[in-house]
Design a protein around this motif. Structure first.
Motif, PDB file in Angstrom:
ATOM      1  N   ASN A 221      -4.352  10.451  12.018  1.00  0.00           N
ATOM      2  CA  ASN A 221      -4.501   9.875  10.677  1.00  0.00           C
ATOM      3  C   ASN A 221      -5.569  10.670   9.939  1.00  0.00           C
ATOM      4  O   ASN A 221      -6.733  10.700  10.341  1.00  0.00           O
ATOM      5  CB  ASN A 221      -4.896   8.399  10.803  1.00  0.00           C
ATOM      6  CG  ASN A 221      -4.980   7.697   9.454  1.00  0.00           C
ATOM      7  OD1 ASN A 221      -4.836   8.315   8.403  1.00  0.00           O
ATOM      8  ND2 ASN A 221      -5.201   6.394   9.496  1.00  0.00           N
ATOM      9  N   ASP A 222      -5.172  11.298   8.821  1.00  0.00           N
ATOM     10  CA  ASP A 222      -6.106  12.131   8.071  1.00  0.00           C
ATOM     11  C   ASP A 222      -7.078  11.327   7.212  1.00  0.00           C
ATOM     12  O   ASP A 222      -8.046  11.897   6.690  1.00  0.00           O
ATOM     13  CB  ASP A 222      -5.334  13.095   7.148  1.00  0.00           C
ATOM     14  CG  ASP A 222      -4.565  14.151   7.923  1.00  0.00           C
ATOM     15  OD1 ASP A 222      -4.887  14.364   9.109  1.00  0.00           O
ATOM     16  OD2 ASP A 222      -3.632  14.747   7.342  1.00  0.00           O
ATOM     17  N   GLU A 223      -6.843  10.043   7.053  1.00  0.00           N
ATOM     18  CA  GLU A 223      -7.711   9.225   6.192  1.00  0.00           C
ATOM     19  C   GLU A 223      -7.878   7.821   6.783  1.00  0.00           C
ATOM     20  O   GLU A 223      -7.501   6.825   6.169  1.00  0.00           O
ATOM     21  CB  GLU A 223      -7.127   9.157   4.781  1.00  0.00           C
ATOM     22  CG  GLU A 223      -5.629   8.937   4.726  1.00  0.00           C
ATOM     23  CD  GLU A 223      -5.088   8.960   3.316  1.00  0.00           C
ATOM     24  OE1 GLU A 223      -5.868   8.942   2.345  1.00  0.00           O
ATOM     25  OE2 GLU A 223      -3.860   8.964   3.173  1.00  0.00           O
TER      26      GLU A 223
ATOM     27  N   GLY B 144     -10.232   5.745   7.048  1.00  0.00           N
ATOM     28  CA  GLY B 144     -11.049   4.751   6.357  1.00  0.00           C
ATOM     29  C   GLY B 144     -10.546   4.367   4.981  1.00  0.00           C
ATOM     30  O   GLY B 144     -11.260   3.670   4.241  1.00  0.00           O
ATOM     31  N   ASN B 145      -9.324   4.754   4.641  1.00  0.00           N
ATOM     32  CA  ASN B 145      -8.824   4.522   3.286  1.00  0.00           C
ATOM     33  C   ASN B 145      -8.040   3.217   3.208  1.00  0.00           C
ATOM     34  O   ASN B 145      -6.939   3.101   3.753  1.00  0.00           O
ATOM     35  CB  ASN B 145      -7.935   5.689   2.848  1.00  0.00           C
ATOM     36  CG  ASN B 145      -7.624   5.646   1.366  1.00  0.00           C
ATOM     37  OD1 ASN B 145      -7.646   4.588   0.742  1.00  0.00           O
ATOM     38  ND2 ASN B 145      -7.323   6.794   0.793  1.00  0.00           N
ATOM     39  N   PRO B 146      -8.543   2.207   2.482  1.00  0.00           N
ATOM     40  CA  PRO B 146      -7.861   0.908   2.399  1.00  0.00           C
ATOM     41  C   PRO B 146      -6.613   0.927   1.523  1.00  0.00           C
ATOM     42  O   PRO B 146      -5.949  -0.106   1.392  1.00  0.00           O
ATOM     43  CB  PRO B 146      -8.934  -0.006   1.821  1.00  0.00           C
ATOM     44  CG  PRO B 146      -9.822   0.892   1.041  1.00  0.00           C
ATOM     45  CD  PRO B 146      -9.841   2.185   1.780  1.00  0.00           C
ATOM     46  N   ASP B 147      -6.292   2.061   0.935  1.00  0.00           N
ATOM     47  CA  ASP B 147      -5.054   2.175   0.158  1.00  0.00           C
ATOM     48  C   ASP B 147      -3.844   2.456   1.043  1.00  0.00           C
ATOM     49  O   ASP B 147      -2.720   2.538   0.528  1.00  0.00           O
ATOM     50  CB  ASP B 147      -5.170   3.310  -0.868  1.00  0.00           C
ATOM     51  CG  ASP B 147      -6.194   3.022  -1.951  1.00  0.00           C
ATOM     52  OD1 ASP B 147      -6.488   1.832  -2.189  1.00  0.00           O
ATOM     53  OD2 ASP B 147      -6.690   3.996  -2.550  1.00  0.00           O
ATOM     54  N   THR B 148      -4.049   2.593   2.361  1.00  0.00           N
ATOM     55  CA  THR B 148      -2.988   3.088   3.240  1.00  0.00           C
ATOM     56  C   THR B 148      -2.505   2.055   4.251  1.00  0.00           C
ATOM     57  O   THR B 148      -3.229   1.127   4.624  1.00  0.00           O
ATOM     58  CB  THR B 148      -3.461   4.324   4.016  1.00  0.00           C
ATOM     59  OG1 THR B 148      -4.482   3.940   4.949  1.00  0.00           O
ATOM     60  CG2 THR B 148      -4.008   5.384   3.064  1.00  0.00           C
TER      61      THR B 148
ATOM     62  N   VAL C  49       0.853  -1.196   0.000  1.00  0.00           N
ATOM     63  CA  VAL C  49       0.000   0.000   0.000  1.00  0.00           C
ATOM     64  C   VAL C  49       0.886   1.242   0.000  1.00  0.00           C
ATOM     65  O   VAL C  49       2.099   1.165  -0.114  1.00  0.00           O
ATOM     66  CB  VAL C  49      -0.926   0.004   1.234  1.00  0.00           C
ATOM     67  CG1 VAL C  49      -2.011  -1.060   1.116  1.00  0.00           C
ATOM     68  CG2 VAL C  49      -0.120  -0.217   2.529  1.00  0.00           C
TER      69      VAL C  49
ATOM     70  N   ALA D  56      -0.124   6.375   4.792  1.00  0.00           N
ATOM     71  CA  ALA D  56      -1.280   7.210   5.110  1.00  0.00           C
ATOM     72  C   ALA D  56      -0.855   8.662   5.299  1.00  0.00           C
ATOM     73  O   ALA D  56       0.229   8.957   5.800  1.00  0.00           O
ATOM     74  CB  ALA D  56      -1.959   6.701   6.381  1.00  0.00           C
ATOM     75  N   ARG D  57      -1.735   9.552   4.903  1.00  0.00           N
ATOM     76  CA  ARG D  57      -1.499  10.973   5.169  1.00  0.00           C
ATOM     77  C   ARG D  57      -1.912  11.279   6.612  1.00  0.00           C
ATOM     78  O   ARG D  57      -2.967  10.843   7.065  1.00  0.00           O
ATOM     79  CB  ARG D  57      -2.298  11.836   4.198  1.00  0.00           C
ATOM     80  CG  ARG D  57      -1.874  11.665   2.750  1.00  0.00           C
ATOM     81  CD  ARG D  57      -2.638  12.614   1.829  1.00  0.00           C
ATOM     82  NE  ARG D  57      -2.237  12.420   0.432  1.00  0.00           N
ATOM     83  CZ  ARG D  57      -2.848  11.589  -0.416  1.00  0.00           C
ATOM     84  NH1 ARG D  57      -3.902  10.897  -0.018  1.00  0.00           N
ATOM     85  NH2 ARG D  57      -2.412  11.470  -1.654  1.00  0.00           N
TER      86      ARG D  57
ATOM     87  N   TYR E 188      -4.505   1.914   7.741  1.00  0.00           N
ATOM     88  CA  TYR E 188      -5.767   1.180   7.644  1.00  0.00           C
ATOM     89  C   TYR E 188      -5.550  -0.306   7.902  1.00  0.00           C
ATOM     90  O   TYR E 188      -6.275  -0.930   8.702  1.00  0.00           O
ATOM     91  CB  TYR E 188      -6.378   1.399   6.262  1.00  0.00           C
ATOM     92  CG  TYR E 188      -7.673   0.654   6.019  1.00  0.00           C
ATOM     93  CD1 TYR E 188      -8.900   1.248   6.270  1.00  0.00           C
ATOM     94  CD2 TYR E 188      -7.665  -0.646   5.515  1.00  0.00           C
ATOM     95  CE1 TYR E 188     -10.088   0.567   6.036  1.00  0.00           C
ATOM     96  CE2 TYR E 188      -8.845  -1.340   5.278  1.00  0.00           C
ATOM     97  CZ  TYR E 188     -10.048  -0.728   5.541  1.00  0.00           C
ATOM     98  OH  TYR E 188     -11.230  -1.420   5.312  1.00  0.00           O
TER      99      TYR E 188
END
Length: 253
Positions: free
Chosen positions: A212-214, A216-220, A181, A184-185, A223
């Motif tokens: 964690n700014d994101e 719910g993002n499964p690209d990170t 991945v 995360a930002r 997550y």
């Protein structure tokens, strides 16, 4: 044919349990040489010692692993190893296993990843490993098969040019698997505690909370680490924002 030569360093210092666990795992794949800081160097990123001498100290070998400590940073360790320890270019550089997370923005500050990026800069496949557990007695055994698999794959296939790997594992469990991945930002808040010395002078101690700014993002990585997976993030030491060159040219016109 010579066995692969694997150089290992870290930022937690020569006595860290994660370093010795990584050396033990790696010794199944090649000849291992350890060169680690003589004291903890967390948060040193790619720092170099420029105004002081570096001392190289030999330690007793362990199960065929040659061990040295260096009075410097993780990047110093890589550079000194190439200059004074190793008799040939290593096939692989490993850093860690770090006691604590280097996921998300933390890879920028990390001495663990500073060493891995230095290896990448000089053209050697390099991987930094971290466990999300700061305890000196952290249990590295559950991630051993995953670490071994990554070492095996990188030795066999190499890595893309100018790319190293930032690998993190969740603590307190056997990982469900590994996800490739991006970082995360996020950012740190409440970074310092305020204190007063016995002499009445204020001082500050690094603390802080990662936001964690994101989430719910499964690209990170964050997550999947929260869901008990290990994460592999490809890192490029060259931080040039090539896609923004034209925009900056317009700004400067």
């Amino acid at each position: 044919m010579d066995r692969p030569l694997i150089f290992i360093t870290n930022d937690d210092g020569i006595n860290a349990a994660g370093l010795h666990k990584l050396a033990k795992i790696a010794s199944g794949f090649g000849d291992v040489v350890v060169g680690a800081p003589d004291a903890p160097q967390s948060g040193k990123s790619s720092a170099l010692t420029v105004n002081g001498a570096l001392e190289l100290i030999a330690h007793p070998s362990e199960d065929g692993v040659r061990i040295f400590s260096i009075t410097g940073t993780p990047v110093d360790c890589v550079k000194v190893a190439m200059h004074a320890i190793l008799d040939r270019k290593p096939d692989l550089i490993l850093s860690g296993i770090n006691h604590g997370s280097n996921a998300a923005v933390n890879n920028i500050y990390s001495g663990t990843m500073g060493a891995a990026m230095e290896g990448c800069i000089i053209g050697i496949p390099s991987v930094g490993f971290s466990l999300l557990d700061h305890s000196p007695k952290a249990d590295f055994e559950p991630l051993a098969p995953f670490v071994a698999d990554i070492i095996r794959r990188v030795l066999a296939e190499g890595l893309p040019k100018d790319i190293c790997l930032n690998v993190n594992f969740p603590a307190g469990c056997t990982p469900e698997g590994v996800k490739v991945v991006r970082a995360a930002r996020g950012h740190w808040t409440e970074e310092y505690g305020d204190y007063t010395s016995p002499h009445g002078r204020p001082f500050y101690w690094l603390t802080g909370k990662f936001h964690n700014d994101e989430p719910g993002n499964p690209d990170t990585d964050e997550y999947w680490l929260a869901r008990n997976y290990g994460t592999v993030v490809p890192i490029r030491p060259d931080q040039t924002a090539a896609d923004q060159i034209e925009a900056i040219k317009s700004l400067m016109d």
